[in-house]
Design an enzyme around this catalytic site. Structure first.
Site, PDB file in Angstrom:
ATOM      1  N   ASP A  30       1.275  13.860 -19.202  1.00 54.96           N
ATOM      2  CA  ASP A  30       1.822  14.403 -17.954  1.00 54.96           C
ATOM      3  C   ASP A  30       1.901  15.917 -18.094  1.00 54.96           C
ATOM      4  OD1 ASP A  30       3.618  12.763 -15.557  1.00 54.96           O
ATOM      5  OD2 ASP A  30       3.690  14.962 -15.623  1.00 54.96           O
ATOM      6  N   THR A 122      -2.950   5.130  -5.561  1.00 59.02           N
ATOM      7  CA  THR A 122      -3.400   4.604  -4.266  1.00 59.02           C
ATOM      8  C   THR A 122      -4.244   5.680  -3.588  1.00 59.02           C
ATOM      9  OG1 THR A 122      -1.381   3.318  -4.145  1.00 59.02           O
ATOM     10  CG2 THR A 122      -2.573   3.662  -2.073  1.00 59.02           C
ATOM     11  N   LYS A 206      -5.499  -2.232  -1.478  1.00 55.32           N
ATOM     12  CA  LYS A 206      -4.164  -1.646  -1.686  1.00 55.32           C
ATOM     13  C   LYS A 206      -3.539  -1.188  -0.361  1.00 55.32           C
ATOM     14  CE  LYS A 206      -0.555   0.086  -3.446  1.00 55.32           C
ATOM     15  NZ  LYS A 206       0.529  -0.738  -3.899  1.00 55.32           N
ATOM     16  N   CYS A 262       5.894   4.692  -1.061  1.00 61.40           N
ATOM     17  CA  CYS A 262       4.586   4.069  -0.776  1.00 61.40           C
ATOM     18  C   CYS A 262       4.350   3.743   0.702  1.00 61.40           C
ATOM     19  CB  CYS A 262       4.421   2.808  -1.613  1.00 61.40           C
ATOM     20  SG  CYS A 262       4.206   3.180  -3.356  1.00 61.40           S
TER      21      CYS A 262
HETATM   22  P1  NAD Z   1       5.184   9.918  -9.514  1.00 56.61           P
HETATM   23  O1  NAD Z   1       5.314  11.104  -8.653  1.00 56.61           O
HETATM   24  O2  NAD Z   1       6.408   9.164  -9.953  1.00 56.61           O
HETATM   25  O3  NAD Z   1       4.371  10.277 -10.833  1.00 56.61           O
HETATM   26  C1  NAD Z   1       3.186  11.017 -10.824  1.00 56.61           C
HETATM   27  C2  NAD Z   1       3.132  11.820 -12.117  1.00 56.61           C
HETATM   28  O4  NAD Z   1       1.838  12.419 -12.233  1.00 56.61           O
HETATM   29  C3  NAD Z   1       4.130  12.980 -12.168  1.00 56.61           C
HETATM   30  O5  NAD Z   1       4.942  12.829 -13.323  1.00 56.61           O
HETATM   31  C4  NAD Z   1       3.260  14.229 -12.244  1.00 56.61           C
HETATM   32  O6  NAD Z   1       3.827  15.262 -13.035  1.00 56.61           O
HETATM   33  C5  NAD Z   1       2.001  13.674 -12.877  1.00 56.61           C
HETATM   34  N1  NAD Z   1       0.796  14.469 -12.668  1.00 56.61           N
HETATM   35  C6  NAD Z   1       0.315  14.997 -11.533  1.00 56.61           C
HETATM   36  N2  NAD Z   1      -0.841  15.654 -11.751  1.00 56.61           N
HETATM   37  C7  NAD Z   1      -1.097  15.530 -13.070  1.00 56.61           C
HETATM   38  C8  NAD Z   1      -2.156  15.985 -13.920  1.00 56.61           C
HETATM   39  N3  NAD Z   1      -3.191  16.686 -13.443  1.00 56.61           N
HETATM   40  N4  NAD Z   1      -2.094  15.703 -15.210  1.00 56.61           N
HETATM   41  C9  NAD Z   1      -1.068  14.995 -15.731  1.00 56.61           C
HETATM   42  N5  NAD Z   1      -0.050  14.527 -14.983  1.00 56.61           N
HETATM   43  C10 NAD Z   1      -0.068  14.792 -13.672  1.00 56.61           C
HETATM   44  O7  NAD Z   1       4.209   8.924  -8.726  1.00 56.61           O
HETATM   45  P2  NAD Z   1       4.228   7.329  -8.747  1.00 56.61           P
HETATM   46  O8  NAD Z   1       5.296   6.811  -7.869  1.00 56.61           O
HETATM   47  O9  NAD Z   1       4.139   6.861 -10.151  1.00 56.61           O
HETATM   48  O10 NAD Z   1       2.848   7.018  -7.998  1.00 56.61           O
HETATM   49  C11 NAD Z   1       1.606   7.267  -8.600  1.00 56.61           C
HETATM   50  C12 NAD Z   1       0.520   6.615  -7.765  1.00 56.61           C
HETATM   51  O11 NAD Z   1       0.684   5.197  -7.776  1.00 56.61           O
HETATM   52  C13 NAD Z   1       0.528   7.031  -6.289  1.00 56.61           C
HETATM   53  O12 NAD Z   1      -0.796   7.082  -5.813  1.00 56.61           O
HETATM   54  C14 NAD Z   1       1.257   5.903  -5.625  1.00 56.61           C
HETATM   55  O13 NAD Z   1       0.898   5.744  -4.274  1.00 56.61           O
HETATM   56  C15 NAD Z   1       0.797   4.719  -6.434  1.00 56.61           C
HETATM   57  N6  NAD Z   1       1.725   3.586  -6.449  1.00 56.61           N
HETATM   58  C16 NAD Z   1       3.066   3.798  -6.555  1.00 56.61           C
HETATM   59  C17 NAD Z   1       3.928   2.719  -6.601  1.00 56.61           C
HETATM   60  C18 NAD Z   1       5.422   2.925  -6.707  1.00 56.61           C
HETATM   61  O14 NAD Z   1       6.149   1.962  -6.502  1.00 56.61           O
HETATM   62  N7  NAD Z   1       5.897   4.116  -7.005  1.00 56.61           N
HETATM   63  C19 NAD Z   1       3.427   1.414  -6.537  1.00 56.61           C
HETATM   64  C20 NAD Z   1       2.052   1.233  -6.456  1.00 56.61           C
HETATM   65  C21 NAD Z   1       1.211   2.326  -6.408  1.00 56.61           C
END
Ligand code: NAD
Length: 445
Positions: A30, A122, A206, A262
């Site tokens: 991260d 997603t 999705k 989401c």
């Molecule tokens: P989040 O914001 O909690 O986490 C994303 C992480 O990515 C952050 O910690 C950020 O610092 C890191 N990041 C961004 N750019 C980066 C890079 N270039 N290198 C390294 N790290 C980087 O997001 P999330 O809730 O985990 O969601 C992530 C994806 O999964 C999204 O597309 C979301 O739609 C999808 N998703 C989320 C859920 C959910 O319940 N939260 C469920 C299914 C799918």
């Protein structure tokens, strides 16, 4: 296998911990140095039931590691998962892919030996093609397949869902990549359907799933509105509907509208995609609009109960977008609180897990209480906005004695209506309102 996960948020962290628990060597990357520094000390960075214990176990045994270095994480990985955020673009509301593209460009230079890059974030249909073009442009000799493996976990149940998913979807035409993924998911093969589809179908599954669930939530909320006019009870209606296996009993809880990180963004993103392709999706467009309006309606409902009380105090229970998480992103509770604040409300709130995140968004605009009863003290109305189980077991006598005016607006239908009324509360819930005939019958009885 050696697994790298880029993005250590609500998806990346439970996924990394889950694969480590299954015996794989996991490295989570991260760019948020604060997050990685905490995780490198074995400190959890988000709340998910059961995650801290599993993280500790696998961190101590060295099965999971954390780094800010893309090179350290990606070189030597068999599979690199992309789990970075895809938030809505502030203007167009399409999925903003800047984090995906930045991560893809950066990882490309460190690919080493055959690697599967699996997009777990997603993303709109066709994103896999763009990621592939970016990686090939940056590193033309890379031996790599780009596939889509969307995530379906529910916040609050992320650990359970990792180990017991309803399905695993793998979008790829590459037999080589499919073989690697079959090996990675071998532990799931006996209990879970692993669906192999083309990359574009996978990306679409999705959004189609989340949009469908959002429609289902909005549908039951519309039925709740009807019940409030007719004297029917939405809890009874939902139960009767849910017993039909074609409908199913999940996502039939009437409430303040869907929220979270989401559904709001994914419905807006699919609506944008449809417009780009010239496809009519008025159903989803309507749901987005009406769901947004619902938060304001809920706030109005709360304000109506204290219309005649000067300097009324509102107690809010629940700030997270749902129970079981500390995530406040697009939380209906936060939107309702903001609407109440815009109307000059004086609010004291409590949430079992989300106070820190809520404070980041609301600052000192509200007062934060250490527990539910402290929030309720001297309140003129109690608004229940998140369905934390502990709110179900509130001692209503104690609540009654603690409050100044005895109003409850239960936006999650958590409490037993008859008990609340018997205690003397003016109790408002979702999807049930006595009509005049019912009131006369009850008064006569
Ligand atoms: P989040 O914001 O909690 O986490 C994303 C992480 O990515 C952050 O910690 C950020 O610092 C890191 N990041 C961004 N750019 C980066 C890079 N270039 N290198 C390294 N790290 C980087 O997001 P999330 O809730 O985990 O969601 C992530 C994806 O999964 C999204 O597309 C979301 O739609 C999808 N998703 C989320 C859920 C959910 O319940 N939260 C469920 C299914 C799918």
């Amino acid at each position: 296998m050696n697994i790298a996960i880029i993005g250590t948020g609500y998806v990346g962290l439970p996924t990394g911990v889950g694969f480590a628990e299954l015996g794989h060597n996991v490295i989570c990357i991260d760019k948020d140095e604060g997050k990685i520094s905490a995780l490198c000390q074995g400190k959890i960075t988000l709340y998910e039931d059961g995650l801290a214990e599993l993280l500790n176990k696998n961190f101590s045994s060295g099965k999971i590691k954390f780094t800010t270095s893309m090179q350290k994480g990606v070189a030597g990985a068999d599979v690199v998962f992309l789990a970075v955020g895809t938030p809505p673009h502030p203007v167009t509301k399409e999925a903003d892919l800047q984090y995906i593209f930045a991560a893809a460009e950066e990882l490309a230079q460190y690919l080493n030996g055959y690697t599967v890059v699996a997009v777990k974030s997603t993303v709109p249909v066709g994103t896999g093609d763009k990621v592939e073009a970016l990686i090939k442009a940056k590193n033309p000799t890379a031996d790599v397949d780009i596939i889509s493996v969307p995530e379906f976990l529910r916040e609050g149940y992320a650990v359970k869902d990792f180990f017991n998913p309803d399905r695993i979807v793998i979008g790829s035409d590459s037999e080589r990549a499919k073989k690697v993924m079959a090996e990675l998911y071998a532990d799931f093969a006996d209990k879970t359907e692993i669906l192999y589809v083309n990359r574009r179908s996978s990306e679409t599954i999705k959004y189609a799933s989340n949009a469908f669930l959002a429609v289902k939530i909005h549908y039951i909320n519309e039925m709740a509105n009807l019940c409030e006019q007719t004297g029917a009870d939405i809890n009874e209606v939902a139960k009767g509907m849910g017993l039909d296996k074609r409908i199913g009993n999940r996502f039939l809880n009437a409430g303040p509208g869907y929220g979270g990180s989401c559904f709001p963004k994914d419905t807006m993103a699919i609506a944008y995609i449809a417009r780009q392709y010239g496809v009519n999706m008025t159903l989803i467009e309507d749901v987005i609009r009406e769901n947004a309006a619902r938060k304001k309606q809920m706030a109005r409902r709360i304000l109506e109960t204290i219309d005649n009380i000067p300097h009324a105090k509102i107690a809010v229970l629940g700030l997270a977008f749902k129970e079981g998480t500390d995530d406040c992103r697009e939380s209906p509770a936060m939107e309702i609180v903001n609407e109440l604040l815009a109307n000059g409300a004086d609010i004291t709130a409590y949430d079992p897990q989300a106070m820190t995140n809520a404070q980041k968004l609301l600052g000192n605009k509200i007062t934060y209480a250490p527990n539910a009863y402290a929030a309720i003290e001297n309140a003129d109305v109690l608004a229940i906005l998140t369905e934390w189980p502990e709110f179900k077991t509130l001692d209503l006598r104690k609540v009654y004695n603690t409050m100044k005016n005895k109003n409850i607006v239960d936006c999650r239908n958590m409490l037993n209506r008859k008990e609340a009324e018997a205690c003397g509360f003016h109790y408002t819930c979702i999807g049930y309102k006595k009509n005049r005939a019912q009131e006369q019958t009850e008064n006569a009885a």
